[in-house]
Every structure is written in C-alpha cells, then in structure tokens.
Design a protein around this motif. Structure first.
Motif, PDB file in Angstrom:
ATOM      1  N   ALA A  68     -54.029  63.472  34.194  1.00 52.47           N
ATOM      2  CA  ALA A  68     -53.055  63.972  33.216  1.00 52.47           C
ATOM      3  C   ALA A  68     -52.800  65.462  33.380  1.00 52.47           C
ATOM      4  N   GLY A  69     -53.705  66.155  34.063  1.00 47.70           N
ATOM      5  CA  GLY A  69     -53.567  67.600  34.219  1.00 47.70           C
ATOM      6  C   GLY A  69     -54.159  68.376  33.062  1.00 47.70           C
ATOM      7  N   LEU A  70     -54.898  67.679  32.191  1.00 46.86           N
ATOM      8  CA  LEU A  70     -55.533  68.355  31.057  1.00 46.86           C
ATOM      9  C   LEU A  70     -56.828  69.034  31.483  1.00 46.86           C
ATOM     10  N   PRO A  88     -50.522  69.455  32.622  1.00 50.09           N
ATOM     11  CA  PRO A  88     -49.972  68.266  31.977  1.00 50.09           C
ATOM     12  C   PRO A  88     -48.452  68.244  32.054  1.00 50.09           C
ATOM     13  N   GLY A  89     -47.891  67.065  31.998  1.00 55.17           N
ATOM     14  CA  GLY A  89     -46.434  66.953  32.030  1.00 55.17           C
ATOM     15  C   GLY A  89     -46.009  65.608  31.484  1.00 55.17           C
ATOM     16  N   PRO A  90     -44.789  65.528  30.995  1.00 54.66           N
ATOM     17  CA  PRO A  90     -44.322  64.303  30.340  1.00 54.66           C
ATOM     18  C   PRO A  90     -44.136  63.129  31.296  1.00 54.66           C
ATOM     19  N   ARG A  92     -46.656  62.019  32.872  1.00 54.01           N
ATOM     20  CA  ARG A  92     -47.948  61.318  32.782  1.00 54.01           C
ATOM     21  C   ARG A  92     -48.448  61.374  31.341  1.00 54.01           C
ATOM     22  N   VAL A  93     -48.076  60.400  30.546  1.00 51.26           N
ATOM     23  CA  VAL A  93     -48.457  60.412  29.139  1.00 51.26           C
ATOM     24  C   VAL A  93     -49.785  59.679  28.944  1.00 51.26           C
ATOM     25  N   VAL A  94     -50.620  60.237  28.087  1.00 59.28           N
ATOM     26  CA  VAL A  94     -51.926  59.624  27.832  1.00 59.28           C
ATOM     27  C   VAL A  94     -51.925  58.945  26.469  1.00 59.28           C
ATOM     28  N   GLY A 114     -42.180  63.374  21.541  1.00 59.44           N
ATOM     29  CA  GLY A 114     -42.043  63.734  22.952  1.00 59.44           C
ATOM     30  C   GLY A 114     -40.585  63.884  23.366  1.00 59.44           C
ATOM     31  N   MET A 117     -39.399  67.173  22.326  1.00 59.20           N
ATOM     32  CA  MET A 117     -39.872  68.200  23.259  1.00 59.20           C
ATOM     33  C   MET A 117     -39.025  68.225  24.517  1.00 59.20           C
TER      34      MET A 117
END
Ligand SMILES: Nc1ncnc2c1ncn2[C@@H]1O[C@H](COP(=O)(O)OP(=O)(O)O)[C@@H](O)[C@H]1O
Ligand SMILES: [Mg+2]
Lengths: 277, 255
Positions: A68-70, A88-90, A92-94, A114, A117
């Motif tokens: 997710a890039g978190l 993180p980026g939309p 790849r939603v968790v 989202g 956003m």
C-alpha cells in the motif's frame, strides 16, 4: 528453499500487476531486532485473487502495508504495473480488519470520501457511492451513522468505500476476522460474486486457512519469524465456492494446515533452543 | 428534558421564596443582605436604562476579540506541537506549566506592559484561553487513531486535505472540550480584568455598584454575568458537544 521458487503467478510474457521483489522488513525493538519479512518475492497477475496465509504475527499486515505504500521495506521493492511504489495512492486501496470508517460521516459520505479526494463532483460521487452501497446490499442504510451499523454492516460499507475508488488493486487485511461465522460465509460468497463481476485484482491476507482456500485462485503460505514464502498452492474450483463442506477445498486446506504445523513445530524448537542459551 | 426543566423552575421558585423569607426576617440590614424584590428592581432598572445591555455588549465584544485571537494562536501552537516530538517536549511542556497559572495572575504583568488599558484586559483574556486551546488541539491531533490516517492516505488524502477532512474532524471531541474550557477561563479573567479599569463592561458595572454601596446593583449584575456565562457555556458549547458525541455514538457525558 531456493529464492525465486515462488515467483510465479503472472501469466507468461505480461508485466505483472504487482511485483514484490526481495522485500525485507525489520523492526528495531529494545531487546534487539525482529525480522518480520525476509526476502519476499511474489508476483500478482492482473485480475488475480491472491490469498496470503500465515500465522498471526508472521508479517502479513506489514507486507500489505508495504504494498500500500504505508510502510517502506528495508530491502527490496514493490513494483506496481512496472513502477516502483513510493507511497500510498488511490490505485491501491486497503480494507482493514477494523472497518476504519470515519465516525463523523454517514455511511454514504464514507463511501464518497475517496471520490471527493479524487475531485469527483458532488452529484457524480453520490451516484457512484449509491451504486456501490447497493452492490453490498446496504441501500437502506445510506444515511446511517457509523455507530448505528453492526460489525458486518460496517465491513460492507468499508468494502463499498474501497470498491468505489475503483482501485487497480484491492488490498484486504483480514477484513472478516472479527465477524461471526454466518456473516463471514455470506461475505465469502458475495465477495466472490463481486470479484467475478468486476475482475478486480485482490490481495487478501488472512490467518484463516479455509478462508484463503475458499477465496483465492492461489494461496501463498508465509512462515513465522522471519516471514518468508514457504509454499504456494493453486486452487482450481468453480466459483462462487462455499467455505465449508467442499471436499476438494478441504483437502487443500488440510495440506496447508500440515505445512503450518511443521512450521510451528520448527519455530517452537528454535524458541526453546534460544531460550536455553 | 421537559420534566427536568420543570423541576428546575420549581426549585428556583422555592429558592427565591426562601431567600425572600430570610430577608424579611430582618436578621441583617438590607444593605448587607438584599431582598429579592430589591435585586429584581435593580435588574429591571438596569435593563430599562440599557446600562446592562451596553455593559454586556462591551464585555462580549472584548471576549469575542480576545477569544478569537486565542483561537488563532492556540490552533497554530497546537498544530505546531503535534508536528514534532521535540516541539512537544519543549514548547508543549512550557505551555503545560504556564497553564497551571490562574489566568488572573497575568493581570499585574499585563498592567505593567500595557498600563490600565483595554489592551491589558485583552491580554489577560488571551492568556487565559490560549493554554487550554493549544493543549486540546495538540493532544486531539496526536491521539487521532493512525488507522483513520492510513485509510485516508490510501484513498488519496494528503497534506491540507488530510487535516481538513480527517485529522480535525477526528480530533473534534477533544478540541471542543478544550475550546470550552478555554472559553470559561477567558470569561473569568475578563470579569476580573474589567473590575480594575473603567472598561464599560459588566465587570465595571459590578465595581460601580460597590462604589455606590448599592448591593442590589451588585447582586443584579452578578445575575447577569452568571446568566450570560451559563447561556454560552451550557447551551452553546454543551449542545455542540452533545451533537458530536451523539453522531459518534459516544453516549452522553456527565455535563
Ligand atoms: N511498528 C512495529 N514495531 C515493532 N514491531 C512490529 C511493528 N509492527 C509489527 N511488528 C511485529 O512484526 C511482526 C509482524 O506483524 P504483522 O505484520 O502485524 O503480522 P500479522 O499481520 O501477520 O499478524 C509481529 O511480530 C509484530 O509484533
Ligand atoms: Mg495483521
């Protein structure tokens, strides 16, 4: 085990949707360091439903957060459609184990979040949100507040919120672990139906072996401390599958469970051994 | 709700009756122990000659200015403190320490700096409110569950959006409690400040009553001050707080 053994999944000649390459992660604790993930290599194909299974604490959430890039890996990298993940980026939603819905918003506003956003206009995002609320069978609860929803309903809204983003990949971190067995079975069927309809790429993480076998095209087993890819299993069986009472799925599940048992015994021996020194 | 306010009205009437009876008994002279009728006529007088109205407006204007400044300063400091552990351990600790000072203790310093002036009073109001607001903002922000922030970030929220759409709303229950406390500290210090200076506010009306030895006026102004404080604190802040708590499903807090 040789490195790279498990690097399958993407169909020949195509760039995989996600490519996890040599990802390692350590946590530094007061009494030394803990190697959570060690040299993970996994490719996920476009439209694949991949399950990653392993005992609690083996690093599943860490791995998902890295995709997710978190969180950032110590070593290795994650490529998303060939491009390195840096945050993180939309796309790849968790979906988390706890719903992580925002309690200051209503159900529909949560689903719209989202899209807002992304800059989608008011009318349009309301329309999209209603569509997905409908898809998870919660039409009547549009204006409910989060605390008015049951655990299962919250996860439905969370699923709708994730799907509404139309992400490239949906990352699911034990989303049904806190639910009762009936709701979970129901979710398994519905999630498969949604997946068949949308062709969404899904990476689904769980400690529940029968859940993994029920949902995944492929199940990857992780080891415990450090988390490594131990083995992978293909599950070929028509969908939507039931999570119980299917002999073929049951036999795959028991193979995975016996691998897990070997793993667990190894770990216990090592822990005992370490304890004596 | 209806029943509790009815009980309250009955209670007030009983209290006034008891007060009346004690005053009538003539134990103390009426310049020491005022009667309800004396206080009510002072109240009526103050209302009809509009002196209470002007006093109230003067005080509320000052309050709005001072509290507005305190909000801007408190929000900025609170956000700054929540940004880094270093700022929290230094500036945060300093503010926490200074906040234990009863805000009226700023008054002598304010008078030395600004003289007996409006500025001095304003300073005390700001000093009274800033600490609570700062601490509420910073602790509210640092206690936002990381899962909300993570969820928002994976849905594409960043920077200012993350603050407006997630961090502030998530911290709101804590922030409201702190702003409310800041308001009540500021209100107390405003009244104290107005006592010492020809300020045209409610505090000055109180002082004038004392100078004229008019106990009825003193008690009448006390009623006005109490009512305004009660209206704003209880009705305004409590209703916002209740709204938020209800929305979040936090249940009613002891008010
Ligand atoms: N922020 C952290 N600091 C220290 N240790 C952590 C942290 N996050 C996870 N861990 C440890 O790393 C291991 C893997 O955690 P996690 O990815 O949450 O496992 P899983 O999701 O498979 O249960 C666990 O042993 C956990 O205690
Ligand atoms: Mg986990």
């Amino acid at each position: 085990m040789k490195k790279g053994d498990s690097k399958t999944g993407a169909r020949e000649g195509r760039v995989p949707k996600i490519s996890i390459q040599g990802v390692s992660k350590e946590f530094h604790m007061k009494d030394g360091k803990l190697s959570a993930l060690d040299g993970i290599d996994i490719d996920v194909g476009e439209g694949e439903f991949l399950c990653i299974v392993g005992p609690s604490g083996c690093g599943k959430s860490t791995l998902l957060n890295i995709i997710a890039g978190l969180q950032m890996p110590e070593k290795g990298r994650v490529l998303m459609g060939g491009k390195e993940v840096r945050g993180p980026g939309p796309d790849r939603v968790v979906m988390f184990q706890e719903s992580a819905l925002f309690p200051w918003l209503t159900a529909i506003q949560n689903i719209e979040f989202g899209l807002k956003m992304k800059g989608v206009g008011k009318e349009e995002r309301r329309g999209i949100a209603l569509h997905y609320l409908n898809l998870v069978n919660l039409k009547r609860f549009e204006n409910s507040l989060v605390h008015e929803l049951s655990g299962g309903m919250k996860q439905r809204v969370a699923l709708a919120r994730a799907l509404a983003m139309e992400p490239e990949v949906l990352l699911m971190d034990e989303p049904f672990a806190a639910l009762d067995a009936q709701s979970r079975d129901q979710f398994h069927i519905e999630l498969q139906q949604i997946w068949m309809k949308t062709g969404q790429t899904i990476v689904f993480v769980t400690h529940n072996v029968s859940e993994a076998v029920c949902l995944g095209d492929r199940v990857i087993l992780l080891t415990y401390r450090p988390g490594r890819v131990k083995k992978e299993f293909r599950v070929e069986y028509p969908r939507p599958r039931e999570s119980r009472g299917v002999p073929k799925l049951g036999s795959i599940a028991s193979r995975i469970l016996s691998e897990l048992r070997v793993e667990f015994e190894r770990y216990m021996k090592e822990a005992l051994h370490d304890g004596r020194n | 709700m209806g029943e509790t306010s009815l009980t309250f009205i009955v209670f007030c009437m009983a209290a006034i009756l008891a007060w009346h009876m004690v005053a009538e008994a003539g134990i103390w002279p009426d310049y020491v122990f005022p009667s309800p009728s004396g206080v009510f006529s002072a109240l009526a007088h103050g209302i009809t000659d509009e002196s209470f109205l002007h006093g109230t407006i003067a005080s509320l204007k000052r309050m709005a200015m001072g509290f507005g400044i305190a909000l801007v300063v408190g929000i900025s400091l609170g956000v700054a403190i929540s940004q880094s552990k270093h700022i929290e351990h230094t500036l945060g600790t300093l503010i926490l320490g200074v906040q234990t000072l009863p805000s009226i203790c700023w008054l002598p310093l304010a008078v030395l700096w600004f003289g007996l002036s409006d500025k001095a009073i304003m300073f005390v109001v700001v000093a009274g409110a800033v600490g609570s607001i700062t601490m509420a903002i910073s602790s509210g922000i640092s206690n936002v569950p990381p899962i909300y922030i993570n969820a928002a970030r994976t849905m594409g929220a960043k920077e200012l959006n993350l603050y407006y759409e997630v961090i502030f709303p998530a911290a709101l229950p804590t922030i409201i409690a702190g702003v409310r406390q800041g308001w009540s500290f500021a209100w107390r210090s405003l009244m104290a400040g107005e006592l010492i200076y020809v300020s045209a506010g409610l505090g000055q009306l109180l002082q004038v009553g004392r100078e004229l030895n008019d106990i009825n006026q003193v008690v009448a102004v006390m009623f006005v001050i109490m009512s305004i404080g009660f209206l704003i604190e209880r009705l305004f802040f409590t209703s916002i707080e209740m709204d938020v708590r209800k929305k979040w499903g936090l249940g009613a807090k002891r008010a």
